[in-house]
Scaffold this motif. Structure first.
Motif, PDB file in Angstrom:
ATOM      1  N   GLY A  59      31.278  54.033  24.685  1.00  0.00           N
ATOM      2  CA  GLY A  59      31.328  55.344  25.311  1.00  0.00           C
ATOM      3  C   GLY A  59      32.710  55.744  25.782  1.00  0.00           C
ATOM      4  O   GLY A  59      32.925  56.879  26.190  1.00  0.00           O
ATOM      5  N   THR A  60      33.673  54.816  25.700  1.00  0.00           N
ATOM      6  CA  THR A  60      35.039  55.088  26.133  1.00  0.00           C
ATOM      7  C   THR A  60      35.779  55.900  25.074  1.00  0.00           C
ATOM      8  O   THR A  60      35.771  55.554  23.896  1.00  0.00           O
ATOM      9  CB  THR A  60      35.798  53.769  26.380  1.00  0.00           C
ATOM     10  OG1 THR A  60      35.100  53.009  27.365  1.00  0.00           O
ATOM     11  CG2 THR A  60      37.222  54.020  26.844  1.00  0.00           C
ATOM     12  N   VAL A  61      36.460  56.955  25.501  1.00  0.00           N
ATOM     13  CA  VAL A  61      37.285  57.772  24.610  1.00  0.00           C
ATOM     14  C   VAL A  61      38.612  57.046  24.416  1.00  0.00           C
ATOM     15  O   VAL A  61      39.238  56.611  25.380  1.00  0.00           O
ATOM     16  CB  VAL A  61      37.530  59.172  25.207  1.00  0.00           C
ATOM     17  CG1 VAL A  61      38.455  59.987  24.312  1.00  0.00           C
ATOM     18  CG2 VAL A  61      36.205  59.898  25.416  1.00  0.00           C
ATOM     19  N   VAL A  62      39.032  56.906  23.151  1.00  0.00           N
ATOM     20  CA  VAL A  62      40.286  56.207  22.846  1.00  0.00           C
ATOM     21  C   VAL A  62      41.200  57.078  21.993  1.00  0.00           C
ATOM     22  O   VAL A  62      40.753  58.010  21.330  1.00  0.00           O
ATOM     23  CB  VAL A  62      40.031  54.844  22.141  1.00  0.00           C
ATOM     24  CG1 VAL A  62      39.369  53.857  23.091  1.00  0.00           C
ATOM     25  CG2 VAL A  62      39.219  55.015  20.872  1.00  0.00           C
ATOM     26  N   VAL A  63      42.495  56.735  22.053  1.00  0.00           N
ATOM     27  CA  VAL A  63      43.522  57.421  21.270  1.00  0.00           C
ATOM     28  C   VAL A  63      44.289  56.386  20.465  1.00  0.00           C
ATOM     29  O   VAL A  63      44.273  55.193  20.789  1.00  0.00           O
ATOM     30  CB  VAL A  63      44.499  58.217  22.169  1.00  0.00           C
ATOM     31  CG1 VAL A  63      43.776  59.321  22.919  1.00  0.00           C
ATOM     32  CG2 VAL A  63      45.246  57.302  23.119  1.00  0.00           C
ATOM     33  N   ILE A  75      46.473  61.668  29.286  1.00  0.00           N
ATOM     34  CA  ILE A  75      46.945  62.977  28.838  1.00  0.00           C
ATOM     35  C   ILE A  75      45.742  63.845  28.476  1.00  0.00           C
ATOM     36  O   ILE A  75      44.955  63.497  27.594  1.00  0.00           O
ATOM     37  CB  ILE A  75      47.886  62.843  27.628  1.00  0.00           C
ATOM     38  CG1 ILE A  75      49.107  62.001  27.991  1.00  0.00           C
ATOM     39  CG2 ILE A  75      48.284  64.212  27.096  1.00  0.00           C
ATOM     40  CD1 ILE A  75      49.966  61.616  26.799  1.00  0.00           C
ATOM     41  N   SER A  76      45.599  64.960  29.157  1.00  0.00           N
ATOM     42  CA  SER A  76      44.557  65.918  28.822  1.00  0.00           C
ATOM     43  C   SER A  76      44.908  66.600  27.505  1.00  0.00           C
ATOM     44  O   SER A  76      46.075  66.916  27.255  1.00  0.00           O
ATOM     45  CB  SER A  76      44.456  66.958  29.938  1.00  0.00           C
ATOM     46  OG  SER A  76      43.495  67.930  29.633  1.00  0.00           O
ATOM     47  N   HIS A  77      43.906  66.801  26.643  1.00  0.00           N
ATOM     48  CA  HIS A  77      44.090  67.454  25.348  1.00  0.00           C
ATOM     49  C   HIS A  77      45.055  66.676  24.445  1.00  0.00           C
ATOM     50  O   HIS A  77      45.849  67.250  23.714  1.00  0.00           O
ATOM     51  CB  HIS A  77      44.561  68.900  25.514  1.00  0.00           C
ATOM     52  CG  HIS A  77      43.589  69.773  26.240  1.00  0.00           C
ATOM     53  ND1 HIS A  77      43.311  69.630  27.584  1.00  0.00           N
ATOM     54  CD2 HIS A  77      42.835  70.801  25.799  1.00  0.00           C
ATOM     55  CE1 HIS A  77      42.427  70.532  27.953  1.00  0.00           C
ATOM     56  NE2 HIS A  77      42.104  71.249  26.878  1.00  0.00           N
ATOM     57  N   ASP A  78      44.991  65.342  24.485  1.00  0.00           N
ATOM     58  CA  ASP A  78      45.882  64.462  23.718  1.00  0.00           C
ATOM     59  C   ASP A  78      45.585  64.594  22.227  1.00  0.00           C
ATOM     60  O   ASP A  78      44.448  64.399  21.781  1.00  0.00           O
ATOM     61  CB  ASP A  78      45.689  63.021  24.170  1.00  0.00           C
ATOM     62  CG  ASP A  78      46.778  62.083  23.711  1.00  0.00           C
ATOM     63  OD1 ASP A  78      47.426  62.360  22.678  1.00  0.00           O
ATOM     64  OD2 ASP A  78      46.977  61.051  24.381  1.00  0.00           O
ATOM     65  N   LEU A 111      31.515  58.886  27.675  1.00  0.00           N
ATOM     66  CA  LEU A 111      31.833  59.223  29.066  1.00  0.00           C
ATOM     67  C   LEU A 111      32.409  60.638  29.102  1.00  0.00           C
ATOM     68  O   LEU A 111      33.424  60.907  28.452  1.00  0.00           O
ATOM     69  CB  LEU A 111      32.864  58.252  29.626  1.00  0.00           C
ATOM     70  CG  LEU A 111      32.360  56.877  30.026  1.00  0.00           C
ATOM     71  CD1 LEU A 111      33.517  55.902  30.159  1.00  0.00           C
ATOM     72  CD2 LEU A 111      31.593  56.979  31.338  1.00  0.00           C
ATOM     73  N   VAL A 112      31.763  61.531  29.846  1.00  0.00           N
ATOM     74  CA  VAL A 112      32.190  62.925  29.916  1.00  0.00           C
ATOM     75  C   VAL A 112      32.190  63.374  31.371  1.00  0.00           C
ATOM     76  O   VAL A 112      31.242  63.125  32.106  1.00  0.00           O
ATOM     77  CB  VAL A 112      31.257  63.845  29.088  1.00  0.00           C
ATOM     78  CG1 VAL A 112      31.686  65.304  29.197  1.00  0.00           C
ATOM     79  CG2 VAL A 112      31.223  63.406  27.630  1.00  0.00           C
ATOM     80  N   LYS A 113      33.264  64.073  31.768  1.00  0.00           N
ATOM     81  CA  LYS A 113      33.355  64.657  33.104  1.00  0.00           C
ATOM     82  C   LYS A 113      32.843  66.086  33.030  1.00  0.00           C
ATOM     83  O   LYS A 113      33.280  66.874  32.193  1.00  0.00           O
ATOM     84  CB  LYS A 113      34.799  64.642  33.592  1.00  0.00           C
ATOM     85  CG  LYS A 113      34.969  65.200  35.010  1.00  0.00           C
ATOM     86  CD  LYS A 113      36.424  65.183  35.427  1.00  0.00           C
ATOM     87  CE  LYS A 113      36.671  65.566  36.855  1.00  0.00           C
ATOM     88  NZ  LYS A 113      35.851  66.567  37.450  1.00  0.00           N
ATOM     89  N   THR A 127      41.595  61.433  33.078  1.00  0.00           N
ATOM     90  CA  THR A 127      40.937  60.190  33.477  1.00  0.00           C
ATOM     91  C   THR A 127      40.822  59.294  32.246  1.00  0.00           C
ATOM     92  O   THR A 127      40.195  59.692  31.254  1.00  0.00           O
ATOM     93  CB  THR A 127      39.536  60.466  34.060  1.00  0.00           C
ATOM     94  OG1 THR A 127      39.653  61.398  35.128  1.00  0.00           O
ATOM     95  CG2 THR A 127      38.890  59.175  34.547  1.00  0.00           C
ATOM     96  N   PRO A 128      41.422  58.107  32.253  1.00  0.00           N
ATOM     97  CA  PRO A 128      41.392  57.238  31.069  1.00  0.00           C
ATOM     98  C   PRO A 128      39.973  56.979  30.562  1.00  0.00           C
ATOM     99  O   PRO A 128      39.082  56.627  31.341  1.00  0.00           O
ATOM    100  CB  PRO A 128      42.034  55.942  31.566  1.00  0.00           C
ATOM    101  CG  PRO A 128      42.865  56.351  32.732  1.00  0.00           C
ATOM    102  CD  PRO A 128      42.128  57.488  33.374  1.00  0.00           C
TER     103      PRO A 128
END
Length: 167
Positions: A59-63, A75-78, A111-113, A127-128
């Protein structure tokens, strides 16, 4: 009754009562190559394994970036967004590679805010590991993670279903 193919033929090798989980070729049972076509999958995303800076929870967002191939971001909107750590991919590319499965497309918990509504376009947040709603004033080509399939009515961070995809 078991059916073991011995030549070129078409056959159903599983059923809803007796599912075949893995197909092996050249494993000593079958001679020659064995191929199969799947018409459905038990799970819902297409993933690929990537080496990560640390073990991330599903569920973790990765780059793309960090010391290895993937990491989290503040970074928002990475535009380096890669996807979401998958729980149970329907198909995993480079499945024998070292790393974690990253959902590149399809349905996956994330994971979503909040707040978000169904259909909200999602991007990385400050948020990482957490996604958030797209702010069009910060839009850059390549920053889209996907779309929400559920709503969060407050500002909490929750795991909800999303569809990963750059659309």
């Amino acid at each position: 009754e078991d059916l073991i193919p011995t030549g070129n033929l078409i056959s159903n090798i599983g059923s809803s009562a007796r599912r075949l989980d893995t197909i092996f070729s050249n494993n000593g049972i079958f001679s020659g190559n064995l191929s199969a076509v799947a018409s459905s999958a038990q799970y819902a995303d297409l993933a690929e394994k990537f080496q990560s800076d640390k073990k991330y929870e599903p569920g973790t967002v990765v780059v793309f970036g960090g010391d290895q191939e993937i990491t989290t971001t503040t970074i928002s909107h990475d535009t380096a967004v890669a996807g979401v750590i998958s729980t149970r991919p329907a198909y995993t590319m480079n499945s024998e590679s070292v790393g974690q499965p990253v959902a590149l497309t399809g349905r996956v918990p994330c994971l979503v805010k909040g707040p978000v509504s169904k259909g909200t376009v999602l991007v990385t947040s400050e948020t990482p590991g957490v996604a958030a709603a797209l702010d069009m004033s910060h839009y850059q080509p390549g920053c889209i993670l996907g779309k929400s399939l559920e709503s969060i009515t407050n500002t909490n961070t929750e795991i909800i279903e999303i569809v990963v995809g750059r659309f």
